[in-house]
Structure formats: C-alpha cells, structure tokens
Design an enzyme around this catalytic site. Structure first.
Site, mmCIF file in Angstrom:
data_model
loop_
_atom_site.group_PDB
_atom_site.id
_atom_site.type_symbol
_atom_site.label_atom_id
_atom_site.label_comp_id
_atom_site.label_asym_id
_atom_site.label_seq_id
_atom_site.Cartn_x
_atom_site.Cartn_y
_atom_site.Cartn_z
ATOM 1 N N SER A 130 0.751 -1.217 0.005
ATOM 2 C CA SER A 130 -0.006 0.121 0.144
ATOM 3 C C SER A 130 0.800 1.268 -0.027
ATOM 4 C CB SER A 130 -0.994 0.010 1.318
ATOM 5 O OG SER A 130 -0.120 0.033 2.499
ATOM 6 N N ASP A 135 -3.265 6.894 11.570
ATOM 7 C CA ASP A 135 -2.471 5.978 10.749
ATOM 8 C C ASP A 135 -1.225 7.016 10.548
ATOM 9 O OD1 ASP A 135 -1.038 5.275 8.448
ATOM 10 O OD2 ASP A 135 -3.039 5.428 7.331
ATOM 11 N N HIS A 154 0.941 5.205 6.336
ATOM 12 C CA HIS A 154 0.786 5.866 5.060
ATOM 13 C C HIS A 154 1.154 7.318 5.046
ATOM 14 C CE1 HIS A 154 -1.471 2.001 5.294
ATOM 15 N NE2 HIS A 154 -1.113 1.981 4.128
#
Ligand SMILES: *[C@@H]1O[C@H](CO)[C@@H](O)[C@H](O)[C@H]1NC(C)=O
Ligand SMILES: *[C@@H]1O[C@H](CO)[C@@H](O)[C@H](O)[C@H]1NC(C)=O
Ligand SMILES: *[C@@H]1O[C@H](CO)[C@@H](O)[C@H](O)[C@H]1NC(C)=O
Ligand SMILES: *[C@@H]1O[C@H](CO)[C@@H](O)[C@H](O)[C@H]1NC(C)=O
Length: 441
Positions: free
Chosen positions: A179, A420, A423
């Site tokens: 990702s 998060d 990312h």
C-alpha cells in the site's frame, strides 16, 4: 644414451620444484579458505551452516497448488535452512547504473517552499484515494504540502510534467508492491493526469493490476499488488487481512508474469515482513507442510527470488528497474520527543534532527536489502527514501483519512489510538519520491 640422460637430467629438479610449489600452494590455499570462513560476516553458526542447501527459484514448473487466501498449512515444522541460490548478473551485460553523478541526492534537508510545492492540488486529482486525502478528511494544517527536498551538494531536477510524459511515451510504467507503493503510484497519477484531457485518459477498476492510461502518449502508469513480491496467500488486493502469512519463498512467477511486460518497474517491500513469523510453503512441497521463519529471514528469501528474476531477465538497455527502500513509520513520539507518549498525531512540522533514525526503520532489514541491491547494481537503481522520510513525522494521515471499520467511542476519545502513522498524505512525501524517479529516469 649419455646425451639423452643429460637432456633429461634438468627435469628432475623441476619436478621437485613443482612438487614443493604444489605443497606450498595447497597450504596457502587452505589457509585462505579458513580465513575466508572466519571472516564471513554471516551470523550463522557452524552447525546451521552445515545444513544449508540452496534452492533454484522461479523454475518454470509451477507448484501444484496456487496460493490464495483460503490456503492453509497441513502442518508446520522448523525451518529447513534452505536458501535461495541466485547468480550475480554479469557486469559486462549491464550498461551500469552508476549515474555519473557523485552527489548523493538523498542526503539533504526539507525546505519550506510554498511557491514550488505542492505540485498538484488534492481536490483536482480525480484519482485521489480516500485513505490519503487528508485535507478532504478534516486536516486543517496544510504545511505538510509545502516542503521541497533540497540535497546538500546539488539540486534535484525540477519536476516537469511534459518532460515526464515524453519519457513515458509508448511505455508501461509499473509500480509493484504494497500500500505504500500504491500511494506512490497514486501520487504519480495525480502528478501526471492534469495535462491529459478527461476524455483522453482512463483508469481501470481496482484489481490486482490497476491501469491508468493516457491515449495521446500511448503510455500507462500501473500498479500491481504484490506486497511480499513472492506468491503468497495475501495476493488478493482487497481481502488480505489474514492471521497467518503463507508465502511461496522460491517463486515470483505469479507476479512476474504480469510485471515482465513493463518498461519501467518500481518495486518496494518491507512492512508486510514486520508482522511476526511467516509460513513457508516451498514449490516442491507435496503434502502441504509449511516451515516457519521470522520476517527478516523470510524477506531475505523473497528478495532472493526477486533478485533471481532481475538478474536473469532484465536487460538494462530495455528495462529500467527501481527499488524503493523502506518507508518509515512514526508510531512512538518519545523517539523524537523524549518524555511524550503520542505518535504522529498532531505533528505539524518535519524534524530538524539531521540523521534521525526511528525504530520503524529496521537496520538489519536495511543491511540485508543493501547486500542484495549491491549485487544487482548494474540492473537496479535505488530510491533511498528512508532517511529523508524519517524527518517527516508530520506527513502521515493520522486521523484524517477514511477508515474502513467503524470507530468505537473510546477510540474517538483518544485520537492517537487509531491514527495512521504508516501511510502518507497526498500531496506530500511520496510526490518527492516520484521527483527522484523523474530525476533518475
Ligand atoms: C507562502 O508562505 C508565506 C509565509 O508563510 C506567506 O506569506 C505567503 O503568502 C505564502 N504564499 C503562498 C503562495 O501561499
Ligand atoms: C503503444 O505502446 C505499446 C507498448 O506499450 C506498443 O506495443 C504499441 O505498438 C504502441 N502503439 C502505438 C500506436 O504506438
Ligand atoms: C493436506 O492433507 C490432506 C489430507 O492428508 C490432503 O488431502 C491435502 O492434499 C493436503 N494439502 C496439501 C496442500 O497438500
Ligand atoms: C540508504 O541510505 C542509508 C543512509 O540513510 C544507507 O545507510 C543505506 O546503505 C542506503 N541503502 C542503499 C540500498 O543504498
């Protein structure tokens, strides 16, 4: 008779001399060998070394069963010490990837520059991901979009979208990985799409291979989901939240059958190896028996299978291959601000602690990857983004993204708990990774 004897006479001392030389060389040779073994930096003990066998990866003969998310191990045993054997590419075949530049563009600092950055606007990119669109999801401080990377001893080539499209004309650019790599692909699509009229570009539906196409350049920018590089039970781009990771440590062929057609390849792999032990299901295993190995060891096997493909299949005159080093995480604020207990949540500026290195960037992994990439240096260019991204504790979405699961009240009460910090927001840090790609292409 005499003459013959006389002629032969000198041969005698020569034979003796040769014999002595032979003995001396044998002794020297043995000593050298012993020294080599003693100096071998490989931290494997004698006993284990004795049982190591080498497996040739990526054999055309496919394993009997394809791994998918329903695959299971019939049993699990200890690691057999099988390793991947691959041969260094011949340096004569490569054009050599030493880019004639002595400056290390990865060593530098972040400079606030709201005139040159961001390179596109979040709301104007129709391919933006809801996991990365931080402003749309409530992030009010936008400084994270305005930083430019300035190498210490030279300048990075200035991003030029037309020039990039010319480099891509008639070509397939493919990102392959997890990702994080997907984020870099979306960044690249956002960087490129604005100059293509809406009816002259298209995006295929999200799948294992997702393709952005620009007609007038006859070019594509693609993303292939292959988080572990080798075949695994996590190769479904959507349903891959599994308790056990099962990999085929000796085969990238499932994925390479797709990526082999690309002209420019950008690989990454790292975080998926950081989630505990991995189950190995070797191609020649017929009874579904797995072996278990720690993440670093398993990643080394996968990198070996990948390197075998690169070494044997890539002609550097025809294909460019890049490897993106590990993307750092910012899960513990005490590492850069001792005494605090948070993570990346509420971080608004980059670090100015030159050389900062957090626990999210695993040094043994880096050394292993360094070794593999050094052997492939004629065929692979490195995008060494780890150190520069380490400084960007402010670059993660934290709570400003779409979350798939519904957040519980106690989570909402403590935003750091569901932040998060892995990312990266877009526009942001991955745009700069792509500026490096542009610089080297
Ligand atoms: C850039 O930042 C400076 C200083 O914060 C500010 O004065 C200026 O208005 C900004 N310019 C743009 C184009 O945002
Ligand atoms: C478009 O690019 C592909 C390679 O990606 C090539 O095979 C094909 O011939 C190109 N078509 C045109 C019209 O240039
Ligand atoms: C696991 O064992 C069962 C029963 O012995 C067998 O039928 C099956 O083929 C095995 N699975 C694999 C992947 O070999
Ligand atoms: C990447 O950079 C780090 C320093 O930040 C260095 O130690 C490492 O060897 C580099 N890795 C590669 C593959 O060039």
């Amino acid at each position: 008779m005499m003459q013959r004897w006389n002629r032969k006479k000198p041969h005698f001392p020569i034979l003796i001399l040769l014999f002595i030389l032979f003995i001396v060389f044998t002794i020297l040779y043995n000593e050298l060998n012993i020294r080599q073994i003693n100096e071998d930096p490989d931290p494997v003990s004698r006993n284990q070394r004795a049982s190591i066998t080498y497996v040739k990866p990526n054999l055309a003969k496919r394993a009997s069963e394809v791994l998918d998310r329903f695959s299971t191990c019939n049993s699990t045993r200890e690691y057999s010490w099988r390793r991947i054997g691959w041969v260094d590419p011949s340096p004569n075949l490569g054009r050599g990837r030493v880019d004639g530049e002595s400056c290390d563009v990865f060593s530098g600092k972040w400079v606030f520059d709201n005139r040159s950055h961001p390179l596109y606007s979040e709301s104007e990119c129709p391919y933006m991901s809801d996991q990365l669109a931080c402003h749309k999801h409530g992030r009010a401080d936008l400084l994270y979009q305005y930083w430019r990377w300035q190498p210490h001893d030279c300048n990075l080539k200035r991003w030029n979208v037309k020039e990039m499209w010319e480099k891509l004309r008639g070509k397939r650019l493919m990102f392959v990985g997890d990702s994080l790599n997907r984020g870099q692909w979306i960044s690249m699509v956002c960087l490129l799409q604005s100059v293509i009229p809406a009816d002259k570009r298209s995006m295929s539906p999200n799948a294992e291979l997702t393709i952005f196409r620009a007609e007038e350049y006859n070019a594509t920018v693609e993303f292939l989901w292959a988080p572990l590089l080798v075949e695994s039970n996590s190769d479904d781009p959507v349903n891959h939240k599994l308790a056990d990771r099962i990999i085929r440590p000796d085969s990238v062929t499932r994925h390479s059958s797709q990526w082999e057609h690309a002209d420019i390849l950008v690989f990454n792999s790292y975080l998926w190896w950081r989630q505990g032990p991995v189950k190995l299901l070797w191609s020649d295993e017929e009874n579904g028996a797995c072996e278990e190995l720690d993440g670093l060891g398993a990643m080394e096997l996968a990198m070996g299978a990948w390197a075998d493909w690169v070494a044997s299949k890539v002609d550097p005159q025809k294909k460019r291959v890049f490897f993106v080093t590990m993307s750092p995480t910012h899960l513990w604020s005490r590492e850069w601000a001792p005494g605090t207990e948070g993570n990346c949540y509420n971080e608004k500026t980059p670090m100015n602690l030159e050389g900062y290195w957090g626990s999210g960037s695993d040094l043994p992994t880096m050394r292993m990857v360094d070794k593999v990439l050094a052997r492939l240096s004629t065929k692979v260019s490195v995008l060494n983004i780890t150190q520069l991204s380490e400084y960007r504790k402010d670059g993660h979405p934290s709570i400003y993204r779409k979350f798939w699961e519904t957040l519980r009240p106690e989570q909402l009460a403590n935003p750091a708990s569901y932040s998060d910090c892995i990312h990266w927001c877009l526009p942001g840090v991955p745009d700069v990774w792509n500026e490096f790609l542009f610089h080297f292409l």
